[in-house]
Design an enzyme around this catalytic site. Structure first.
Site, PDB file in Angstrom:
ATOM      1  N   CYS A  53       0.815  -1.210   0.000  1.00 38.22           N
ATOM      2  CA  CYS A  53       0.000   0.000   0.000  1.00 38.22           C
ATOM      3  C   CYS A  53       0.852   1.265   0.000  1.00 38.22           C
ATOM      4  CB  CYS A  53      -0.964  -0.003   1.177  1.00 38.22           C
ATOM      5  SG  CYS A  53      -0.203  -0.270   2.793  1.00 38.22           S
ATOM      6  N   HIS A  98      -2.443   6.869   3.296  1.00 40.19           N
ATOM      7  CA  HIS A  98      -1.010   7.110   3.452  1.00 40.19           C
ATOM      8  C   HIS A  98      -0.618   8.397   2.715  1.00 40.19           C
ATOM      9  CE1 HIS A  98      -0.745   3.287   5.261  1.00 40.19           C
ATOM     10  NE2 HIS A  98      -0.179   2.583   4.298  1.00 40.19           N
TER      11      HIS A  98
END
Length: 361
Positions: free
Chosen positions: A142, A267
């Site tokens: 990710c 993120h």
């Protein structure tokens, strides 16, 4: 080639059969939402999970579908199997699914760096999908996915030659336990004066640090992953190795520092990218504004730049703070955000599977 669809296999309107392995997990839940939102290219969608979850019913494509247990029989008649399970589960079951004729798209870290397994980001290297001698395609981590679509677009124009990255990673990257830990810690510190003296947050939190080595509420933790040689973490080495493989730059110099922050999902990364020749901000902005899967949101004077609070729940990579390095005319500075459960996990997996479905049709 391994994993091609077998002739005569039935399916809804002859469309391929899809198995979602790990359907009840955090990413699996997002995957079912994505499958319900995107163009429907699938015949049967079979939901697979651990035996303790068998019999549960989950909604996908507006229908209640019963979860079946992860067994060899679960892959009978399956054309494509998307795996979102722990590494040890993928290591055992993904080769078995491939041996039964399914093309496996695996979201674990088990096969990413295997030379016979392509590591695919459809906006960057879609051609790699067809080169799968083991019948397995890997989905990047990710953190890498949160930046690589934007970076790939810039690399195609300018030629990347060095990368320095710092990540600011959401707690959902550590799964449901990470989210639960942050929420519990926030309940302990909310409405207090904590965070004003050494150790006060740690004392309030006690041993409840969950999957993190330090409290994450009212804090940042400069560590994600497990220890590797010379002080590096596994998460940092993932970003380095995966970026090299996706961009076909096996000797690219990459330095990464991963930091965990008190954000639930999405993120963020600061990116310092050096290229083969001089770059301009105008050209970089033009590339990013037209790149598939990228949103350029960059007007700091008006308070416009991506943040997790705005990006969460969306699919693109958002890019802002585009600047040329002060002391290097060949380098750009960027700030990027990407939802780590959507493009960072489930969406990229679904996009890969759709490439395979088009091939098999």
């Amino acid at each position: 080639m391994a994993g091609l669809r077998r002739a005569g296999r039935p399916g809804r309107s002859e469309r391929p059969t899809l198995a979602v392995v790990g359907a009840t997990g955090a990413v699996g839940t997002v995957m079912l939402q994505i499958l319900s939102q995107r163009a429907d290219v699938w015949g049967e969608i079979r939901l697979v999970a651990s035996p303790r979850s068998a019999g549960r019913k989950l909604a996908v494509r507006g229908e209640e579908t019963e979860v079946v247990a992860l067994t060899e029989e679960a892959f009978d008649g399956v054309d494509v199997a998307m795996f979102d399970v722990p590494d040890e589960v993928a290591e055992r079951w993904a080769p078995l699914a491939a041996a039964k004729g399914a093309v496996v798209v695996d979201n674990s870290g088990t096969f990413r760096m295997h030379p016979d397994v392509p590591l695919v980001v459809p906006e960057v290297n879609p051609h790699a999908v067809r080169m799968r001698p083991r019948g397995i395609i890997a989905n990047p981590s990710c953190t890498t996915l949160s930046m690589i679509v934007a970076l790939g677009a810039l690399h195609a124009e300018f030629g990347l030659r060095e990368l320095v990255v710092s990540s600011y990673q959401a707690v959902s990257g550590a799964g449901r336990a990470g989210v639960a830990t942050l929420r519990q810690q926030l309940s302990l510190v909310a409405g207090t004066e904590l965070g004003t003296s050494p150790g006060d947050v740690r004392r309030a939190v006690g041993d409840n640090t969950g999957p993190f080595p330090e409290p994450v509420a009212l804090n940042v933790v400069p560590w994600a992953g497990s220890p590797r040689e010379d002080g590096w973490s596994s998460e940092e080495l993932k970003v380095r190795d995966e970026s090299r493989k996706i961009l076909s730059l096996p000797t690219l110099p990459v330095a990464v520092t991963c930091v965990r922050v008190p954000v639930i999902t999405t993120h963020s990364l600061t990116v310092h990218a050096r290229f083969e020749g001089e770059v301009t901000v105008d050209k970089a902005r033009e590339i990013l504004a037209t790149a598939p899967g990228v949103v350029l949101f960059d007007n700091p004077a008006a308070g416009e730049f991506p943040t997790p609070a705005d990006v969460v729940g969306t699919d693109p990579t958002w890019v802002g703070r585009v600047r040329r390095a002060l002391d290097d005319p060949t380098a750009l500075e960027l700030f990027v955000c990407g939802d780590n459960l959507r493009k960072g996990s489930a969406l990229n997996t679904a996009q890969i599977a759709e490439l395979v479905a088009a091939e098999l049709s």
